[in-house]
Design a protein around this motif. Structure first.
Motif, PDB file in Angstrom:
ATOM      1  N   TYR A  33       0.786  -1.242   0.014  1.00  0.00           N
ATOM      2  CA  TYR A  33      -0.028   0.075   0.108  1.00  0.00           C
ATOM      3  C   TYR A  33       0.838   1.378   0.055  1.00  0.00           C
ATOM      4  CZ  TYR A  33      -3.143  -3.394   2.119  1.00  0.00           C
ATOM      5  OH  TYR A  33      -3.913  -4.581   2.392  1.00  0.00           O
ATOM      6  N   TYR A  35       0.121   5.101   1.072  1.00  0.00           N
ATOM      7  CA  TYR A  35      -0.558   5.950   1.766  1.00  0.00           C
ATOM      8  C   TYR A  35      -0.048   7.627   1.785  1.00  0.00           C
ATOM      9  CZ  TYR A  35      -3.581   2.524   3.945  1.00  0.00           C
ATOM     10  OH  TYR A  35      -4.574   1.390   4.432  1.00  0.00           O
ATOM     11  N   GLY A  42      -5.167  11.993   9.295  1.00  0.00           N
ATOM     12  CA  GLY A  42      -4.784  10.314   9.334  1.00  0.00           C
ATOM     13  C   GLY A  42      -4.222   9.769   7.767  1.00  0.00           C
ATOM     14  N   PRO A  43      -3.686   8.782   7.633  1.00  0.00           N
ATOM     15  CA  PRO A  43      -3.174   8.139   6.471  1.00  0.00           C
ATOM     16  C   PRO A  43      -4.453   8.122   5.292  1.00  0.00           C
ATOM     17  CG  PRO A  43      -2.085   7.093   8.153  1.00  0.00           C
ATOM     18  CD  PRO A  43      -3.300   7.830   8.904  1.00  0.00           C
ATOM     19  N   LEU A  45      -5.466   6.373   1.774  1.00  0.00           N
ATOM     20  CA  LEU A  45      -4.921   5.629   0.702  1.00  0.00           C
ATOM     21  C   LEU A  45      -4.922   5.914  -0.648  1.00  0.00           C
ATOM     22  CD1 LEU A  45      -4.154   2.253   0.264  1.00  0.00           C
ATOM     23  CD2 LEU A  45      -6.497   2.037  -0.266  1.00  0.00           C
ATOM     24  N   GLN A  48      -3.355   0.363  -3.754  1.00  0.00           N
ATOM     25  CA  GLN A  48      -3.015  -1.121  -3.265  1.00  0.00           C
ATOM     26  C   GLN A  48      -2.625  -2.016  -4.214  1.00  0.00           C
ATOM     27  OE1 GLN A  48      -6.386  -2.377  -0.902  1.00  0.00           O
ATOM     28  NE2 GLN A  48      -5.597  -4.569  -1.057  1.00  0.00           N
ATOM     29  N   ARG A  95       1.363  -6.095   3.996  1.00  0.00           N
ATOM     30  CA  ARG A  95       1.031  -7.097   4.618  1.00  0.00           C
ATOM     31  C   ARG A  95       0.974  -8.456   3.766  1.00  0.00           C
ATOM     32  NH1 ARG A  95      -5.284  -5.774   5.124  1.00  0.00           N
ATOM     33  NH2 ARG A  95      -4.646  -5.671   7.389  1.00  0.00           N
ATOM     34  N   GLN A  98      -3.911 -10.532   1.226  1.00  0.00           N
ATOM     35  CA  GLN A  98      -4.946  -9.497   0.940  1.00  0.00           C
ATOM     36  C   GLN A  98      -5.697  -9.217   2.085  1.00  0.00           C
ATOM     37  OE1 GLN A  98      -7.422 -10.067  -2.513  1.00  0.00           O
ATOM     38  NE2 GLN A  98      -7.667  -7.799  -2.728  1.00  0.00           N
ATOM     39  N   ARG A  99      -6.172 -10.233   2.814  1.00  0.00           N
ATOM     40  CA  ARG A  99      -6.940 -10.071   3.990  1.00  0.00           C
ATOM     41  C   ARG A  99      -6.304 -11.228   5.073  1.00  0.00           C
ATOM     42  NH1 ARG A  99     -13.434  -9.619   5.081  1.00  0.00           N
ATOM     43  NH2 ARG A  99     -13.024  -7.358   5.562  1.00  0.00           N
ATOM     44  N   LEU A 104      -0.924  -4.181   9.195  1.00  0.00           N
ATOM     45  CA  LEU A 104      -0.170  -3.380   8.312  1.00  0.00           C
ATOM     46  C   LEU A 104       1.206  -3.210   8.876  1.00  0.00           C
ATOM     47  CD1 LEU A 104      -2.924  -1.092   6.949  1.00  0.00           C
ATOM     48  CD2 LEU A 104      -1.853  -3.064   5.613  1.00  0.00           C
TER      49      LEU A 104
ATOM     50  N   TYR B  27     -19.462   1.094   9.411  1.00  0.00           N
ATOM     51  CA  TYR B  27     -19.356  -0.140   8.401  1.00  0.00           C
ATOM     52  C   TYR B  27     -20.646  -1.013   8.483  1.00  0.00           C
ATOM     53  CZ  TYR B  27     -17.106  -3.749   5.966  1.00  0.00           C
ATOM     54  OH  TYR B  27     -16.639  -4.686   4.949  1.00  0.00           O
ATOM     55  N   TYR B  32     -13.171  -5.274  11.105  1.00  0.00           N
ATOM     56  CA  TYR B  32     -11.914  -5.296  11.850  1.00  0.00           C
ATOM     57  C   TYR B  32     -11.449  -4.129  12.131  1.00  0.00           C
ATOM     58  CZ  TYR B  32     -11.533 -10.169   9.390  1.00  0.00           C
ATOM     59  OH  TYR B  32     -11.931 -11.496   9.110  1.00  0.00           O
ATOM     60  N   PHE B  34      -8.852  -1.691  14.381  1.00  0.00           N
ATOM     61  CA  PHE B  34      -7.347  -1.442  14.847  1.00  0.00           C
ATOM     62  C   PHE B  34      -6.942  -0.082  15.628  1.00  0.00           C
ATOM     63  CE2 PHE B  34      -5.922  -4.790  11.874  1.00  0.00           C
ATOM     64  CZ  PHE B  34      -6.885  -4.858  11.002  1.00  0.00           C
ATOM     65  N   LYS B  49      -5.757  -4.927  17.946  1.00  0.00           N
ATOM     66  CA  LYS B  49      -6.581  -5.462  16.759  1.00  0.00           C
ATOM     67  C   LYS B  49      -8.125  -6.015  17.458  1.00  0.00           C
ATOM     68  CE  LYS B  49      -4.130  -9.576  15.278  1.00  0.00           C
ATOM     69  NZ  LYS B  49      -2.806  -9.784  14.572  1.00  0.00           N
ATOM     70  N   PHE B  51     -10.839  -8.791  15.749  1.00  0.00           N
ATOM     71  CA  PHE B  51     -11.593  -9.336  14.552  1.00  0.00           C
ATOM     72  C   PHE B  51     -12.939 -10.006  14.937  1.00  0.00           C
ATOM     73  CE2 PHE B  51      -8.186  -8.179  11.860  1.00  0.00           C
ATOM     74  CZ  PHE B  51      -7.065  -8.566  12.067  1.00  0.00           C
ATOM     75  N   GLU B  94     -11.055  -1.945   8.636  1.00  0.00           N
ATOM     76  CA  GLU B  94     -11.011  -2.615   7.481  1.00  0.00           C
ATOM     77  C   GLU B  94     -12.193  -3.286   7.050  1.00  0.00           C
ATOM     78  OE1 GLU B  94      -7.748  -5.857   7.517  1.00  0.00           O
ATOM     79  OE2 GLU B  94      -8.677  -6.761   5.629  1.00  0.00           O
ATOM     80  N   GLY B  95     -12.456  -3.049   5.826  1.00  0.00           N
ATOM     81  CA  GLY B  95     -13.723  -3.565   4.945  1.00  0.00           C
ATOM     82  C   GLY B  95     -13.258  -3.640   3.683  1.00  0.00           C
ATOM     83  N   GLY B  96     -13.566  -4.438   3.196  1.00  0.00           N
ATOM     84  CA  GLY B  96     -13.387  -4.708   1.610  1.00  0.00           C
ATOM     85  C   GLY B  96     -11.990  -4.858   1.244  1.00  0.00           C
ATOM     86  N   PHE B  97     -11.212  -5.117   2.027  1.00  0.00           N
ATOM     87  CA  PHE B  97      -9.620  -5.257   1.816  1.00  0.00           C
ATOM     88  C   PHE B  97      -8.880  -3.847   1.876  1.00  0.00           C
ATOM     89  CE2 PHE B  97     -10.609  -9.628   0.925  1.00  0.00           C
ATOM     90  CZ  PHE B  97     -11.644  -9.609   0.209  1.00  0.00           C
ATOM     91  N   LYS B  98      -9.873  -3.139   2.461  1.00  0.00           N
ATOM     92  CA  LYS B  98      -9.224  -1.476   2.499  1.00  0.00           C
ATOM     93  C   LYS B  98      -9.302  -1.126   3.777  1.00  0.00           C
ATOM     94  CE  LYS B  98     -10.716   1.577  -0.489  1.00  0.00           C
ATOM     95  NZ  LYS B  98     -11.435   2.269  -1.341  1.00  0.00           N
ATOM     96  N   THR B  99      -8.127  -0.433   4.400  1.00  0.00           N
ATOM     97  CA  THR B  99      -8.133  -0.328   5.695  1.00  0.00           C
ATOM     98  C   THR B  99      -8.051   1.506   5.499  1.00  0.00           C
ATOM     99  OG1 THR B  99      -6.680  -2.112   6.332  1.00  0.00           O
ATOM    100  CG2 THR B  99      -6.695  -0.055   7.931  1.00  0.00           C
ATOM    101  N   PHE B 101      -8.344   5.067   7.935  1.00  0.00           N
ATOM    102  CA  PHE B 101      -7.777   5.623   9.222  1.00  0.00           C
ATOM    103  C   PHE B 101      -8.397   6.804   9.658  1.00  0.00           C
ATOM    104  CE2 PHE B 101      -3.894   3.109   9.995  1.00  0.00           C
ATOM    105  CZ  PHE B 101      -3.462   2.913   8.704  1.00  0.00           C
ATOM    106  N   GLY B 102      -8.840   6.906  10.992  1.00  0.00           N
ATOM    107  CA  GLY B 102      -9.392   8.216  11.266  1.00  0.00           C
ATOM    108  C   GLY B 102      -8.368   9.390  11.270  1.00  0.00           C
TER     109      GLY B 102
END
Lengths: 115, 111
Positions: A33, A35, A42-43, A45, A48, A95, A98-99, A104, B27, B32, B34, B49, B51, B94-99, B101-102
């Motif tokens: 990734y 970012y 915050g970071p 994206l 990816q 990572r 993928q999941r 990370l 979500y 997930y 973190f 984390k 899960f 994390e959702g849909g393979f994307k993380t 951040f706040g």
């Protein structure tokens, strides 16, 4: 301990110039990734990769930004031409899959200042 | 699409005092979740984390977080703050393979 390597740590450039950042993820990590982190935020994206393929680049400003991961290992993020608003920290993370239940792993980042 | 809200931009606590950093997420499915910490000029490091399973999760450096589905929250706590905890803290989903951040909460620790 394995780490995500990034270079350069700091880059100062003038607007309209080209810049490039390099990232070497942890060995064996298929997902990489990029970012962007603006000061005080915050970071966000940008792109990816899963191996050498782009999975998500919906937030990448494609008129000036490009990213590649040709052999599915290290990656380069390029900006051409740089604009004042591009000043930020560019973080690379990886990572294993993928999941998964892992985390990370982030590099120390490349801080870009555009004058 | 998922989103994360950290209501507090910065918090100041005295050394030895307890700490709670707030995080609310959005979500559609089971997320997930973190918490990451970032020292000045550095990358992010995972604190803990969630899960599934036990809603109270333990992390490194004496941190813990509690997942509350009814409140869509995942608040970070520490019973006694040390000066070395001064840093920026990011909640992520994390959702849909994307993380995602706040915006982060900057923690200041006073002696």
């Amino acid at each position: 301990e394995a780490e995500v390597a990034q270079s350069p740590r700091y880059k100062i450039t003038e607007k309209s110039q080209a810049v490039a950042f390099w990232c070497d993820p942890i060995s064996g990590h298929a997902t990489l990734y990029w970012y962007r982190q603006i000061l005080g935020q915050g970071p966000e994206l940008l792109v990816q990769f899963q191996d050498e393929s782009v999975v998500d680049d919906s937030q990448l400003p494609k008129d000036r930004f490009s990213a590649e991961r040709l052999k599915g290992v290290d990656s380069t993020l390029k900006i051409q031409p740089a604009e004042l608003g591009d000043s930020a920290m560019y973080l690379c993370a990886s990572r294993e899959g993928q999941r998964n239940t892992g985390e990370l792993f982030f590099g120390e980042g490349s801080r870009l200042t555009v004058l | 699409a998922q989103s994360v809200t950290q209501p507090d931009i910065h918090i100041t606590v005295s050394e030895g005092a307890s700490l709670e950093l707030r995080c609310n997420y959005s979500y559609g499915a089971t997320p997930y979740l973190f918490w990451y910490v970032q020292s000045p000029g550095q990358g992010l490091q995972l604190l803990l984390k969630y899960f599934s399973g036990d809603t109270l999760v333990q992390g490194i450096k004496g941190f813990e977080a509690e997942f509350k589905r009814s409140q869509s929250s995942f608040n970070l706590r520490k019973p006694s703050v040390h000066w070395s905890d001064a840093a920026e803290y990011f909640c992520a989903v994390e959702g849909g393979f994307k993380t995602i951040f706040g915006a982060g909460t900057r923690l200041f620790v006073k002696a």
